[in-house]
Enzyme design. Structure first.
Site, mmCIF file in Angstrom:
data_model
loop_
_atom_site.group_PDB
_atom_site.id
_atom_site.type_symbol
_atom_site.label_atom_id
_atom_site.label_comp_id
_atom_site.label_asym_id
_atom_site.label_seq_id
_atom_site.Cartn_x
_atom_site.Cartn_y
_atom_site.Cartn_z
ATOM 1 N N ARG A 35 0.744 -1.255 0.077
ATOM 2 C CA ARG A 35 0.103 -0.049 -0.059
ATOM 3 C C ARG A 35 0.905 1.162 -0.090
ATOM 4 O O ARG A 35 2.028 1.344 0.571
ATOM 5 C CB ARG A 35 -1.002 -0.116 0.947
ATOM 6 C CG ARG A 35 -1.938 1.112 1.248
ATOM 7 C CD ARG A 35 -2.573 1.080 2.587
ATOM 8 N NE ARG A 35 -3.552 2.231 2.573
ATOM 9 C CZ ARG A 35 -4.317 2.721 3.788
ATOM 10 N NH1 ARG A 35 -3.960 1.814 4.907
ATOM 11 N NH2 ARG A 35 -4.943 3.906 3.524
ATOM 12 N N HIS A 36 0.379 2.321 -0.698
ATOM 13 C CA HIS A 36 1.200 3.486 -0.748
ATOM 14 C C HIS A 36 1.577 4.131 0.653
ATOM 15 O O HIS A 36 0.620 3.450 1.778
ATOM 16 C CB HIS A 36 0.300 4.717 -1.743
ATOM 17 C CG HIS A 36 -0.763 4.915 -0.770
ATOM 18 N ND1 HIS A 36 -0.738 5.726 0.243
ATOM 19 C CD2 HIS A 36 -2.062 4.638 -1.019
ATOM 20 C CE1 HIS A 36 -2.091 6.063 0.665
ATOM 21 N NE2 HIS A 36 -2.960 5.298 -0.021
ATOM 22 N N ARG B 94 0.903 9.396 -4.917
ATOM 23 C CA ARG B 94 1.199 8.717 -3.759
ATOM 24 C C ARG B 94 1.722 7.167 -3.922
ATOM 25 O O ARG B 94 2.775 6.813 -3.331
ATOM 26 C CB ARG B 94 0.062 8.673 -2.759
ATOM 27 C CG ARG B 94 -1.114 8.212 -3.059
ATOM 28 C CD ARG B 94 -2.180 8.484 -2.035
ATOM 29 N NE ARG B 94 -3.359 7.681 -2.250
ATOM 30 C CZ ARG B 94 -4.625 8.194 -3.058
ATOM 31 N NH1 ARG B 94 -4.284 9.474 -3.426
ATOM 32 N NH2 ARG B 94 -5.729 7.736 -2.874
ATOM 33 N N GLU C 68 -7.548 3.983 -6.744
ATOM 34 C CA GLU C 68 -8.151 3.678 -5.478
ATOM 35 C C GLU C 68 -9.690 3.845 -5.758
ATOM 36 O O GLU C 68 -10.075 4.448 -6.876
ATOM 37 C CB GLU C 68 -8.113 4.895 -4.468
ATOM 38 C CG GLU C 68 -8.764 4.439 -3.187
ATOM 39 C CD GLU C 68 -8.520 3.163 -2.424
ATOM 40 O OE1 GLU C 68 -9.070 2.255 -3.026
ATOM 41 O OE2 GLU C 68 -8.030 3.115 -1.254
ATOM 42 N N HIS D 246 -3.468 0.777 -3.484
ATOM 43 C CA HIS D 246 -4.253 1.354 -2.425
ATOM 44 C C HIS D 246 -5.096 0.255 -1.450
ATOM 45 O O HIS D 246 -5.161 -0.973 -1.716
ATOM 46 C CB HIS D 246 -5.383 2.184 -3.238
ATOM 47 C CG HIS D 246 -4.579 3.147 -4.009
ATOM 48 N ND1 HIS D 246 -4.476 4.479 -3.563
ATOM 49 C CD2 HIS D 246 -4.442 2.974 -5.533
ATOM 50 C CE1 HIS D 246 -3.946 5.075 -4.784
ATOM 51 N NE2 HIS D 246 -3.843 4.382 -5.801
#
Length: 195
Positions: A9-10, A63, A90, A155
């Site tokens: 995940r970022h 991101r 996302e 995400h």
């Protein structure tokens, strides 16, 4: 059976800290987010070395791109040598994007109750709003087309869909799943493990 995949995940953003619904708003990671990305890159270097034969793919959001570039740099790889896939963005929070639940309730009391009842199937108001189920249908073709070992930076919502697809996790549980930003998720032999 899918190939070996590492999901990340970022890194943390200011909106994560504030509890704002980011969705497809293009936000940047914080210093802590950079630390998380570097840490995950070092972990991947321990697990797979220089990742010979691996595909590297990220959501095109800022991101996720910065996270991927930091992960690759920490692995000793050229930071920009990866691809993006729009199917990995996302879930879109529609008109709610950029707001906290407290703000939404203050503007319109009771407006978030329907989401609380069915977080997986709820579509936020606004033309672009998506449910997690809609996100899953967007991600599934990408996931089912995986043919070689892959590192994917995406995400929280995308990773929740992976749990639904791989483990058939119940929708209610998947929607509430905590998705850490400082760990690597490995998919191997049909099993998901946080590292």
């Amino acid at each position: 059976m899918s190939p070996l995949v590492y999901f990340i995940r970022h890194g943390q953003t200011d909106w994560n800290i504030e509890g704002r619904l980011q969705g497809q708003a293009d936000t940047d990671i914080t210093e802590r987010g950079r630390w998380q990305a570097d840490r995950n890159g070092r972990k991947l270097a321990e697990l797979i070395g220089r990742a010979e034969g691996f595909d590297f793919v990220a959501s095109p959001m800022r991101r996720t791109r910065e996270t991927m570039e930091r992960v690759r740099a920490a692995m000793g790889l050229p930071p920009e040598d990866y691809r993006t896939d729009a199917r990995l963005v996302e879930v879109h929070f529609g008109d709610w994007q950029g707001h906290t639940f407290v703000e939404l309730e203050a503007r319109r009391p009771g407006s978030t109750a329907a989401r609380s009842k069915d977080k997986w199937g709820f579509v936020p108001p606004g033309a672009q709003g998506e449910s997690y189920q809609m996100l899953l249908e967007r991600v599934r073709p990408w996931f089912e087309a995986l043919e070689r070992p892959t590192v994917c930076v995406a995400h929280g919502g995308v990773i929740r869909t992976v749990f639904r697809m791989v483990e058939d996790m119940p929708p209610r549980q998947a929607a509430r799943l905590e998705v850490p930003q400082d760990k690597v998720l490995r998919l191997a032999d049909g099993q998901l493990d946080w590292l």
